[in-house]
Motif scaffolding. Sequence first.
Motif, mmCIF file in Angstrom:
data_model
loop_
_atom_site.group_PDB
_atom_site.id
_atom_site.type_symbol
_atom_site.label_atom_id
_atom_site.label_comp_id
_atom_site.label_asym_id
_atom_site.label_seq_id
_atom_site.Cartn_x
_atom_site.Cartn_y
_atom_site.Cartn_z
ATOM 1 N N GLU A 55 -85.570 1.185 42.887
ATOM 2 C CA GLU A 55 -85.970 2.348 42.097
ATOM 3 C C GLU A 55 -85.683 3.672 42.803
ATOM 4 O O GLU A 55 -85.993 4.739 42.268
ATOM 5 N N VAL A 56 -85.100 3.620 43.981
ATOM 6 C CA VAL A 56 -84.656 4.832 44.667
ATOM 7 C C VAL A 56 -83.266 5.171 44.153
ATOM 8 O O VAL A 56 -82.393 4.305 44.078
ATOM 9 N N SER A 57 -83.050 6.436 43.792
ATOM 10 C CA SER A 57 -81.754 6.840 43.250
ATOM 11 C C SER A 57 -81.201 8.033 44.027
ATOM 12 O O SER A 57 -81.907 8.653 44.819
ATOM 13 N N THR A 58 -79.924 8.342 43.801
ATOM 14 C CA THR A 58 -79.305 9.484 44.467
ATOM 15 C C THR A 58 -79.317 10.697 43.539
ATOM 16 O O THR A 58 -79.240 10.568 42.317
ATOM 17 N N ILE A 59 -79.442 11.875 44.141
ATOM 18 C CA ILE A 59 -79.398 13.132 43.409
ATOM 19 C C ILE A 59 -78.547 14.121 44.204
ATOM 20 O O ILE A 59 -78.106 13.821 45.320
ATOM 21 N N THR A 60 -78.338 15.302 43.662
ATOM 22 C CA THR A 60 -77.655 16.354 44.407
ATOM 23 C C THR A 60 -78.625 16.932 45.430
ATOM 24 O O THR A 60 -79.705 17.398 45.069
ATOM 25 N N GLY A 61 -78.252 16.875 46.691
ATOM 26 C CA GLY A 61 -79.133 17.305 47.757
ATOM 27 C C GLY A 61 -79.184 18.804 47.934
ATOM 28 O O GLY A 61 -78.550 19.576 47.197
ATOM 29 N N GLN A 62 -79.913 19.234 48.951
ATOM 30 C CA GLN A 62 -80.123 20.663 49.189
ATOM 31 C C GLN A 62 -78.840 21.404 49.531
ATOM 32 O O GLN A 62 -78.740 22.612 49.332
ATOM 33 N N ASP A 63 -77.834 20.693 50.052
ATOM 34 C CA ASP A 63 -76.571 21.321 50.442
ATOM 35 C C ASP A 63 -75.446 21.043 49.459
ATOM 36 O O ASP A 63 -74.280 21.321 49.749
ATOM 37 N N GLY A 64 -75.788 20.512 48.293
ATOM 38 C CA GLY A 64 -74.772 20.194 47.296
ATOM 39 C C GLY A 64 -74.181 18.817 47.456
ATOM 40 O O GLY A 64 -73.386 18.379 46.612
ATOM 41 N N GLY A 67 -78.648 13.650 48.065
ATOM 42 C CA GLY A 67 -80.029 13.490 48.490
ATOM 43 C C GLY A 67 -80.587 12.231 47.859
ATOM 44 O O GLY A 67 -79.873 11.511 47.144
ATOM 45 N N ALA A 68 -81.866 11.961 48.101
ATOM 46 C CA ALA A 68 -82.498 10.761 47.548
ATOM 47 C C ALA A 68 -83.660 11.162 46.652
ATOM 48 O O ALA A 68 -84.398 12.098 46.950
ATOM 49 N N MET A 100 -89.948 17.825 63.691
ATOM 50 C CA MET A 100 -89.346 17.199 62.518
ATOM 51 C C MET A 100 -88.837 18.282 61.585
ATOM 52 O O MET A 100 -89.381 19.390 61.528
ATOM 53 N N SER A 101 -87.780 17.958 60.864
ATOM 54 C CA SER A 101 -87.175 18.877 59.908
ATOM 55 C C SER A 101 -86.769 18.070 58.684
ATOM 56 O O SER A 101 -86.201 16.979 58.820
ATOM 57 N N TYR A 102 -87.052 18.602 57.484
ATOM 58 C CA TYR A 102 -86.668 17.887 56.271
ATOM 59 C C TYR A 102 -86.722 18.832 55.075
ATOM 60 O O TYR A 102 -87.382 19.879 55.101
ATOM 61 N N TRP A 103 -86.006 18.450 54.029
ATOM 62 C CA TRP A 103 -85.972 19.198 52.771
ATOM 63 C C TRP A 103 -86.665 18.382 51.691
ATOM 64 O O TRP A 103 -86.508 17.161 51.627
ATOM 65 N N LEU A 220 -93.154 9.691 46.117
ATOM 66 C CA LEU A 220 -92.922 11.125 46.142
ATOM 67 C C LEU A 220 -92.772 11.728 44.743
ATOM 68 O O LEU A 220 -93.226 12.840 44.490
ATOM 69 N N ASN A 221 -92.125 11.007 43.821
ATOM 70 C CA ASN A 221 -91.787 11.574 42.516
ATOM 71 C C ASN A 221 -91.027 12.881 42.712
ATOM 72 O O ASN A 221 -91.297 13.902 42.083
ATOM 73 N N GLY A 222 -90.061 12.847 43.621
ATOM 74 C CA GLY A 222 -89.290 14.035 43.940
ATOM 75 C C GLY A 222 -88.138 13.696 44.858
ATOM 76 O O GLY A 222 -87.846 12.523 45.120
ATOM 77 N N GLY A 223 -87.472 14.739 45.371
ATOM 78 C CA GLY A 223 -86.293 14.552 46.198
ATOM 79 C C GLY A 223 -86.571 14.781 47.669
ATOM 80 O O GLY A 223 -87.488 15.527 48.049
ATOM 81 N N LEU A 224 -85.768 14.150 48.502
ATOM 82 C CA LEU A 224 -85.872 14.268 49.956
ATOM 83 C C LEU A 224 -84.458 14.289 50.519
ATOM 84 O O LEU A 224 -83.580 13.569 50.058
ATOM 85 N N ASP A 225 -84.258 15.143 51.537
ATOM 86 C CA ASP A 225 -82.921 15.255 52.108
ATOM 87 C C ASP A 225 -83.017 15.654 53.577
ATOM 88 O O ASP A 225 -83.984 16.310 53.999
#
Length: 275
Positions: A55-64, A67-68, A100-103, A220-225
């Motif tokens: 159920e994890v999918s790919t999306i457009t990340g913070q840098d274009g 992302g996940a 730690m660093s994350y988007w 999360l119900n959201g994106g992570l990058d």
Amino acid sequence: MKTFVPLSPKKCVLAFGCACALAPIAHGVTLLHYWDFEGGYNDKAGASNGTAGAEVSTITGQDGNTGAFFPSAVTGGGAFDSTGYVDIAPATNVSGAFSMSYWVQLPADTSTDGRGIFDFSGDGGDGPQSLFIQSGGNAGNLAFRVDGSGTSNAVAFVTVPEDNSWFHIAANFDPSGNLAVYLNGTPSASVLASGVADATWDVDQYLGAFNVNTLATRGLNGGLDDVAIFSGLLTESEISGLADRSLTPPDLVPEPSTGLLVGLSGLALLLRRRK
């Protein structure tokens, strides 16, 4: 035959400064782990490769790039199972200070459940975790938490946007000082951290959820990058560079061989000119 005259320190700086300035100078910071979700879920800096659930999918990340995206709950209820998060091999247990660093990208919705961003403390164990809380005493806040043995912990809360935009979070944990959290490069929260100097990192670790063995709605119900873990503390200028995208985590820790090669090349060129 010409006599060789050693260069003064000032001239050495002039001779090598331009070449060496191409790479940042490390200051005791080491990039231990880096998940950028480009071409999969492998750790690009260490050996903690991830396995994504169905159920994890790919999306457009913070840098274009990629992302996940993680769901808020898995089909069927019960404990949040592995289909909804990235299960990673245990990350290095950082002894002492770490950063730690994350988007993160959060949708504009009315959910009231705590959402897991990542969890390196297992299910109630020791280590860092981050989640978004939409109800209770810290409604609308992102929490960065470091758990120590027993009941010791340090938790810093930051109010973050819920509008499908990407925002950057960085955290510096100093076991002899504070846990400091930065939102989009700006210092936003700081709490005393000295009470959790004995924190370790649980072997059960995952991205996109937290405490998965207890509730069905911990995703999360959201994106992570671009999730990165460093030993040592990042400077404010480095954090600003990560937040404004002028730096990526690998930029902060140049390989020693690169700097040595540049220096030796410059020295060889200088010696040839003096013959």
